[in-house]
Design a protein around this motif. Structure first.
Motif, PDB file in Angstrom:
ATOM      1  N   LYS A 191       0.752  -1.148   0.168  1.00 62.12           N
ATOM      2  CA  LYS A 191       0.093   0.095  -0.091  1.00 62.12           C
ATOM      3  C   LYS A 191       0.954   1.382  -0.077  1.00 62.12           C
ATOM      4  O   LYS A 191       2.028   1.338   0.701  1.00 62.12           O
ATOM      5  CB  LYS A 191      -0.876   0.210   1.111  1.00 62.12           C
ATOM      6  CG  LYS A 191      -2.062  -0.944   1.212  1.00 62.12           C
ATOM      7  CD  LYS A 191      -3.015  -1.161   0.459  1.00 62.12           C
ATOM      8  CE  LYS A 191      -4.111  -1.893   0.625  1.00 62.12           C
ATOM      9  NZ  LYS A 191      -5.245  -1.908  -0.188  1.00 62.12           N
ATOM     10  N   ILE A 238       1.792   4.949   1.106  1.00 61.69           N
ATOM     11  CA  ILE A 238       1.467   5.782   2.247  1.00 61.69           C
ATOM     12  C   ILE A 238       1.359   7.218   1.582  1.00 61.69           C
ATOM     13  O   ILE A 238       2.212   7.602   1.135  1.00 61.69           O
ATOM     14  CB  ILE A 238       2.544   5.581   3.325  1.00 61.69           C
ATOM     15  CG1 ILE A 238       2.607   4.107   3.689  1.00 61.69           C
ATOM     16  CG2 ILE A 238       2.476   6.351   4.597  1.00 61.69           C
ATOM     17  CD1 ILE A 238       3.909   3.703   4.671  1.00 61.69           C
ATOM     18  N   GLU A 295      -0.024  11.157   3.271  1.00 61.40           N
ATOM     19  CA  GLU A 295      -0.227  11.950   4.385  1.00 61.40           C
ATOM     20  C   GLU A 295      -1.389  13.018   4.141  1.00 61.40           C
ATOM     21  O   GLU A 295      -1.215  13.820   2.875  1.00 61.40           O
ATOM     22  CB  GLU A 295       0.685  12.821   4.497  1.00 61.40           C
ATOM     23  CG  GLU A 295       1.997  11.826   5.240  1.00 61.40           C
ATOM     24  CD  GLU A 295       3.193  12.716   5.568  1.00 61.40           C
ATOM     25  OE1 GLU A 295       4.254  12.063   6.079  1.00 61.40           O
ATOM     26  OE2 GLU A 295       3.590  14.102   5.299  1.00 61.40           O
ATOM     27  N   ARG A 296      -2.303  13.332   4.702  1.00 60.96           N
ATOM     28  CA  ARG A 296      -3.432  14.158   4.545  1.00 60.96           C
ATOM     29  C   ARG A 296      -3.459  15.176   5.588  1.00 60.96           C
ATOM     30  O   ARG A 296      -3.249  15.006   6.790  1.00 60.96           O
ATOM     31  CB  ARG A 296      -4.755  13.511   4.665  1.00 60.96           C
ATOM     32  CG  ARG A 296      -5.932  14.503   4.336  1.00 60.96           C
ATOM     33  CD  ARG A 296      -7.242  13.760   4.244  1.00 60.96           C
ATOM     34  NE  ARG A 296      -8.187  14.479   4.136  1.00 60.96           N
ATOM     35  CZ  ARG A 296      -8.987  15.160   5.112  1.00 60.96           C
ATOM     36  NH1 ARG A 296      -8.802  15.157   6.207  1.00 60.96           N
ATOM     37  NH2 ARG A 296     -10.066  15.926   4.673  1.00 60.96           N
ATOM     38  N   LEU A 325      -3.594  15.525  -0.024  1.00 67.52           N
ATOM     39  CA  LEU A 325      -2.895  14.308  -0.146  1.00 67.52           C
ATOM     40  C   LEU A 325      -1.429  14.585  -0.580  1.00 67.52           C
ATOM     41  O   LEU A 325      -1.159  15.148  -1.614  1.00 67.52           O
ATOM     42  CB  LEU A 325      -3.363  13.204  -0.818  1.00 67.52           C
ATOM     43  CG  LEU A 325      -4.696  12.367  -0.452  1.00 67.52           C
ATOM     44  CD1 LEU A 325      -5.114  11.443  -1.319  1.00 67.52           C
ATOM     45  CD2 LEU A 325      -4.211  11.792   1.099  1.00 67.52           C
ATOM     46  N   THR A 332       5.097   9.301   9.952  1.00 65.60           N
ATOM     47  CA  THR A 332       4.268   8.078   9.729  1.00 65.60           C
ATOM     48  C   THR A 332       4.154   7.115  10.710  1.00 65.60           C
ATOM     49  O   THR A 332       3.262   6.478  10.865  1.00 65.60           O
ATOM     50  CB  THR A 332       4.522   7.562   8.198  1.00 65.60           C
ATOM     51  OG1 THR A 332       5.624   6.884   8.381  1.00 65.60           O
ATOM     52  CG2 THR A 332       4.519   8.626   7.231  1.00 65.60           C
ATOM     53  N   GLU A 389      -2.633  13.208   8.857  1.00 67.98           N
ATOM     54  CA  GLU A 389      -3.248  11.770   9.061  1.00 67.98           C
ATOM     55  C   GLU A 389      -2.737  10.886   7.993  1.00 67.98           C
ATOM     56  O   GLU A 389      -2.781  11.312   6.685  1.00 67.98           O
ATOM     57  CB  GLU A 389      -4.975  12.260   8.537  1.00 67.98           C
ATOM     58  CG  GLU A 389      -5.761  11.039   8.483  1.00 67.98           C
ATOM     59  CD  GLU A 389      -7.145  11.515   8.014  1.00 67.98           C
ATOM     60  OE1 GLU A 389      -7.361  11.756   7.016  1.00 67.98           O
ATOM     61  OE2 GLU A 389      -8.022  11.215   8.983  1.00 67.98           O
ATOM     62  N   VAL A 390      -2.097   9.959   8.382  1.00 67.97           N
ATOM     63  CA  VAL A 390      -1.956   8.654   7.407  1.00 67.97           C
ATOM     64  C   VAL A 390      -2.936   8.220   6.796  1.00 67.97           C
ATOM     65  O   VAL A 390      -3.879   7.654   7.302  1.00 67.97           O
ATOM     66  CB  VAL A 390      -0.833   7.891   8.134  1.00 67.97           C
ATOM     67  CG1 VAL A 390      -0.165   6.670   7.327  1.00 67.97           C
ATOM     68  CG2 VAL A 390       0.415   8.775   8.930  1.00 67.97           C
ATOM     69  N   CYS A 391      -2.820   8.017   5.291  1.00 67.88           N
ATOM     70  CA  CYS A 391      -3.589   7.308   4.457  1.00 67.88           C
ATOM     71  C   CYS A 391      -2.872   6.336   3.722  1.00 67.88           C
ATOM     72  O   CYS A 391      -1.932   6.525   3.312  1.00 67.88           O
ATOM     73  CB  CYS A 391      -4.202   8.179   3.649  1.00 67.88           C
ATOM     74  SG  CYS A 391      -5.281   9.317   4.510  1.00 67.88           S
ATOM     75  N   LEU A 392      -3.574   5.077   3.547  1.00 64.25           N
ATOM     76  CA  LEU A 392      -2.860   3.943   2.861  1.00 64.25           C
ATOM     77  C   LEU A 392      -3.886   3.897   1.381  1.00 64.25           C
ATOM     78  O   LEU A 392      -5.138   3.699   1.521  1.00 64.25           O
ATOM     79  CB  LEU A 392      -3.014   2.630   3.383  1.00 64.25           C
ATOM     80  CG  LEU A 392      -1.977   2.732   4.892  1.00 64.25           C
ATOM     81  CD1 LEU A 392      -2.062   1.352   5.449  1.00 64.25           C
ATOM     82  CD2 LEU A 392      -0.765   3.221   4.651  1.00 64.25           C
ATOM     83  N   HIS A 393      -3.130   3.826   0.384  1.00 65.80           N
ATOM     84  CA  HIS A 393      -3.814   3.660  -0.927  1.00 65.80           C
ATOM     85  C   HIS A 393      -3.304   2.392  -1.627  1.00 65.80           C
ATOM     86  O   HIS A 393      -2.255   2.486  -1.788  1.00 65.80           O
ATOM     87  CB  HIS A 393      -3.846   4.819  -1.782  1.00 65.80           C
ATOM     88  CG  HIS A 393      -4.811   5.901  -1.132  1.00 65.80           C
ATOM     89  ND1 HIS A 393      -5.964   6.001  -1.086  1.00 65.80           N
ATOM     90  CD2 HIS A 393      -4.304   6.934  -0.363  1.00 65.80           C
ATOM     91  CE1 HIS A 393      -6.629   7.017  -0.541  1.00 65.80           C
ATOM     92  NE2 HIS A 393      -5.749   7.657  -0.025  1.00 65.80           N
ATOM     93  N   GLU A 402      -5.777   2.640  -6.727  1.00 66.29           N
ATOM     94  CA  GLU A 402      -6.235   4.083  -6.003  1.00 66.29           C
ATOM     95  C   GLU A 402      -5.420   5.176  -6.399  1.00 66.29           C
ATOM     96  O   GLU A 402      -5.757   6.435  -6.547  1.00 66.29           O
ATOM     97  CB  GLU A 402      -6.445   3.893  -4.518  1.00 66.29           C
ATOM     98  CG  GLU A 402      -7.694   2.672  -4.252  1.00 66.29           C
ATOM     99  CD  GLU A 402      -7.526   2.358  -2.797  1.00 66.29           C
ATOM    100  OE1 GLU A 402      -8.743   2.147  -2.257  1.00 66.29           O
ATOM    101  OE2 GLU A 402      -6.532   2.544  -2.157  1.00 66.29           O
TER     102      GLU A 402
END
Length: 188
Positions: free
Chosen positions: A60, A62, A64-65, A76, A102, A149-153, A157
């Protein structure tokens, strides 16, 4: 082969107008090769930047938002930041930024290249890395002005985010171009 003409300028003088930790502004007086005087020529001095396209151990991406005040938008972005005087190498700087922002550490970090945000005014480079095998090892350790805010895509995506303009930071889009090409996920 044609000999390229030297187009460089000579700096006759420099005056610092503003100095701070993350930004310095100077005014140069320059002379072109044909004797023209350019005054003032403003140069923005920034620290060297590192940017990581980072993947977890299960593949995934990583992101950051976070809110970006200059544009007044929440974006993002990729993990990264400034190289500190205490960083022994660029690799050390990007690894430090990754764990701070992260909480992930990485099995492998590979150098991808560099770019300039704007060579007409900025004096620094942004260095790109591909970090793989990421494992969440700790909580974030953020600077006082950071709320991330850490987001995984997934790769699919990520590609959709790129197609739709969901990533607006131009150097981060460039870093993704380098990384996706290296990973064989982008053919051009």
């Amino acid at each position: 082969m044609v000999q390229e003409k030297d187009l460089s300028w000579k700096t006759l003088s420099s005056e610092y107008l503003f100095r701070d930790t993350w930004f310095t502004l100077r005014s140069d007086t320059c002379e072109t090769r044909d004797g023209r005087i350019i005054k003032p020529y403003y140069v923005y001095e920034f620290p060297t930047w590192v940017i990581a396209v980072a993947l977890t151990d299960d593949g995934k991406f990583i992101f950051e938002r976070q809110y970006r005040h200059a544009l007044g938008v929440t974006t993002l972005e990729l993990p990264g930041g400034c190289v500190d005087a205490t960083d022994a190498t660029l690799d050390a700087a990007v690894r430090r930024e990754l764990v701070e922002e992260t909480g992930y550490t990485f099995e492998k970090v590979e150098y991808l290249g560099k770019t300039s945000a704007n060579p007409s005014t900025n004096n620094n480079w942004a260095h790109f890395f591909l970090a793989t095998g990421g494992l969440k090892m700790q909580e974030q350790h953020l600077d006082f002005n950071e709320e991330i805010e850490v987001c995984l895509h997934s790769a699919d995506e990520l590609k959709q985010l790129l197609r739709s303009g969901g990533i607006v930071q131009s150097m981060h889009v460039t870093a993704l171009f380098y990384a996706l090409t290296r990973m064989g996920l982008l053919d051009w």
